[in-house]
Design an enzyme around this catalytic site. Structure first.
Site, PDB file in Angstrom:
ATOM      1  N   ASP A   1      29.216  17.627 -12.462  1.00 41.28           N
ATOM      2  CA  ASP A   1      28.989  18.870 -11.726  1.00 41.28           C
ATOM      3  C   ASP A   1      27.545  19.355 -11.833  1.00 41.28           C
ATOM      4  O   ASP A   1      27.203  20.406 -11.294  1.00 41.28           O
ATOM      5  CB  ASP A   1      29.953  19.965 -12.188  1.00 41.28           C
ATOM      6  CG  ASP A   1      29.902  20.214 -13.687  1.00 41.28           C
ATOM      7  OD1 ASP A   1      29.235  19.446 -14.401  1.00 41.28           O
ATOM      8  OD2 ASP A   1      30.553  21.166 -14.159  1.00 41.28           O
TER       9      ASP A   1
ATOM     10  N   GLY B   1      29.746  23.338 -23.354  1.00 40.46           N
ATOM     11  CA  GLY B   1      29.698  24.779 -23.198  1.00 40.46           C
ATOM     12  C   GLY B   1      28.775  25.378 -24.242  1.00 40.46           C
ATOM     13  O   GLY B   1      28.200  24.676 -25.078  1.00 40.46           O
TER      14      GLY B   1
ATOM     15  N   GLU C   1      21.798  21.440 -29.788  1.00 36.96           N
ATOM     16  CA  GLU C   1      20.964  21.733 -28.624  1.00 36.96           C
ATOM     17  C   GLU C   1      20.482  23.177 -28.733  1.00 36.96           C
ATOM     18  O   GLU C   1      19.352  23.443 -29.125  1.00 36.96           O
ATOM     19  CB  GLU C   1      21.756  21.526 -27.329  1.00 36.96           C
ATOM     20  CG  GLU C   1      20.940  21.825 -26.078  1.00 36.96           C
ATOM     21  CD  GLU C   1      21.774  21.800 -24.816  1.00 36.96           C
ATOM     22  OE1 GLU C   1      21.180  21.756 -23.728  1.00 36.96           O
ATOM     23  OE2 GLU C   1      23.013  21.855 -24.905  1.00 36.96           O
TER      24      GLU C   1
ATOM     25  N   ASP D   1      21.184  14.631 -18.361  1.00 38.59           N
ATOM     26  CA  ASP D   1      21.976  15.843 -18.522  1.00 38.59           C
ATOM     27  C   ASP D   1      22.483  16.333 -17.157  1.00 38.59           C
ATOM     28  O   ASP D   1      23.606  16.065 -16.786  1.00 38.59           O
ATOM     29  CB  ASP D   1      21.180  16.928 -19.243  1.00 38.59           C
ATOM     30  CG  ASP D   1      22.090  17.974 -19.885  1.00 38.59           C
ATOM     31  OD1 ASP D   1      23.326  17.775 -19.898  1.00 38.59           O
ATOM     32  OD2 ASP D   1      21.580  18.996 -20.385  1.00 38.59           O
TER      33      ASP D   1
END
EC number: 3.5.4.4
Length: 384
Positions: free
Chosen positions: A27, A185, A215, A304
């Protein structure tokens, strides 16, 4: 780029080089034109721009905020148009085509099935639509002269409570296109330890999983992902640099966690452009990948979210070649690292390395040497 540096590839060679991608979100890689068309078809009227070119720019600008939370907001629009079987099939097929056209020979693409249920699809229908789309994209790529293999990673959202359900789903489809599991998330406030039941289940089933860690959140996130949850790989893991000290004289000292990650050859799914957008690194020159490569961590290069970062695997390597003067040998090192770390069987990984990756780089190196020899010969002739 310095053409006199041995093995430094041109942009064309970078694109033609066989590349392996382990961290790419379905997505986060849609074509802007596809988003516009799918929005029109499903009646989604909340796109910030209706022109594909302007929409692509909007996504990149929104993702450049320096905040992971703001970065994640951009997915509201892409997920909104990925709620039907046809839409998922199309997006997955185009993903495989786009990666193959960029020289990617193996990819693991992740997505969260739970985010594609608002139009009535079941979790199983989502997985099957995406799997069929990937197979169609592989066929189209092959017809265009490009070969790629795509495996799916099923992602659970770390702020939700469906991790075990998604892990069970990943296990049911593990021999039918799905190669592993992931959680994603916002890290802050949502530690991976909330989903221990899912990880324990996957370990009992001898299945593979990676965890977004290190991250936006630091060393505790990495430690929990490895020591409490047992992750096979670290999604990003860039903050392992916080456990590495570089003295003024250049002496490097690894902390216990960093040493463990290196000693155990735990793969780091590094995403340089994305890390700059979310504030995990200030510039390509300051990105930890340079030091991690020198210290021989199991570092890999990834995209990513190609849409949000306006990137591709070729662009990621172009940035690294420009910044660190990496050669074809360096590119091969990162690529072999990634292939070694893939979630497919060992013999299949080995075959990809020996039959696809190494021959591809050998051909490019021979081409580079031929060109350098030709340039030297022309120069000698001109001065004789």
């Amino acid at each position: 780029m310095k053409s006199e540096t041995p093995g430094v590839p041109t942009p064309d060679q970078i694109k033609r080089a066989p590349k392996v991608l382990l961290h790419d979100h379905l997505d986060g890689g849609l074509r802007p034109a596809t988003i516009v068309e799918l929005a029109r078809e499903c009646g989604y009227g909340q796109l910030p721009e209706s022109d594909p070119e302007k929409l692509g720019l909007w996504f990149r600008d929104a993702a450049d905020s320096g905040s992971l939370e703001r970065y994640l907001e951009t997915f509201d629009h892409t997920c909104a148009v990925m709620q039907t079987r046809d839409a998922l099939f199309r997006v997955a097929a185009e993903c495989a085509e786009d990666l193959a056209a960029d020289g990617v020979v193996y990819a693991e693409v992740r997505y969260a099935p739970e985010q594609h249920l608002t139009a009535g699809l079941t979790l199983e229908e989502v997985v099957e639509a995406v799997n069929e789309g990937f197979r169609e994209g592989e066929r189209r790529a092959l017809a265009a002269g490009d070969r790629i293999r795509v495996g799916a990673l099923l992602t659970a959202m770390r702020h939700a409570a469906r991790a075990l359900e998604i892990a069970e789903l990943a296990n049911r489809y593990r021999d039918n296109g799905v190669v592993g599991f992931d959680i994603a998330g916002a890290e802050a406030g949502h530690p991976p330890t909330r989903h221990l039941d899912a990880f324990e289940y996957l370990k009992r089933e001898n299945n593979h999983f990676t965890i977004h860690a290190g991250e936006a959140f630091g060393l505790p996130s990495i430690w929990q992902a490895l020591q409490w949850c047992g992750a096979d790989r670290l999604g990003h893991g860039v903050r392992i640099i916080d456990d590495i000290d570089v003295a003024d004289d250049g002496t490097v000292t690894l902390g216990r966690l960093a040493a463990y990650v290196r000693d155990k050859r735990i793969p780091l799914e590094l995403c340089p452009s994305s890390n700059l957008q979310t504030g995990a690194a200030a510039s390509y020159a300051e990105h930890p990948i340079g030091l991690l490569r020198r210290l021989h961590f199991r570092a890999t290069v990834n995209t990513d979210n190609r849409l949000m970062s306006g990137t591709s695997m070729s662009r990621e390597f172009e940035h690294l070649v420009d910044t660190f003067h990496y050669t074809l040998d360096d590119m091969q090192w990162f690529t072999v690292n990634a292939m070694k770390s893939a979630f497919i069987p060992f013999d299949e990984r080995l075959a990809m390395i020996n039959d696809v990756v190494k021959p591809g780089y050998a051909e490019l190196k021979a081409e580079w040497l031929f060109r350098q020899t030709a340039v030297t010969s022309e120069s000698s002739a001109a001065h004789s």
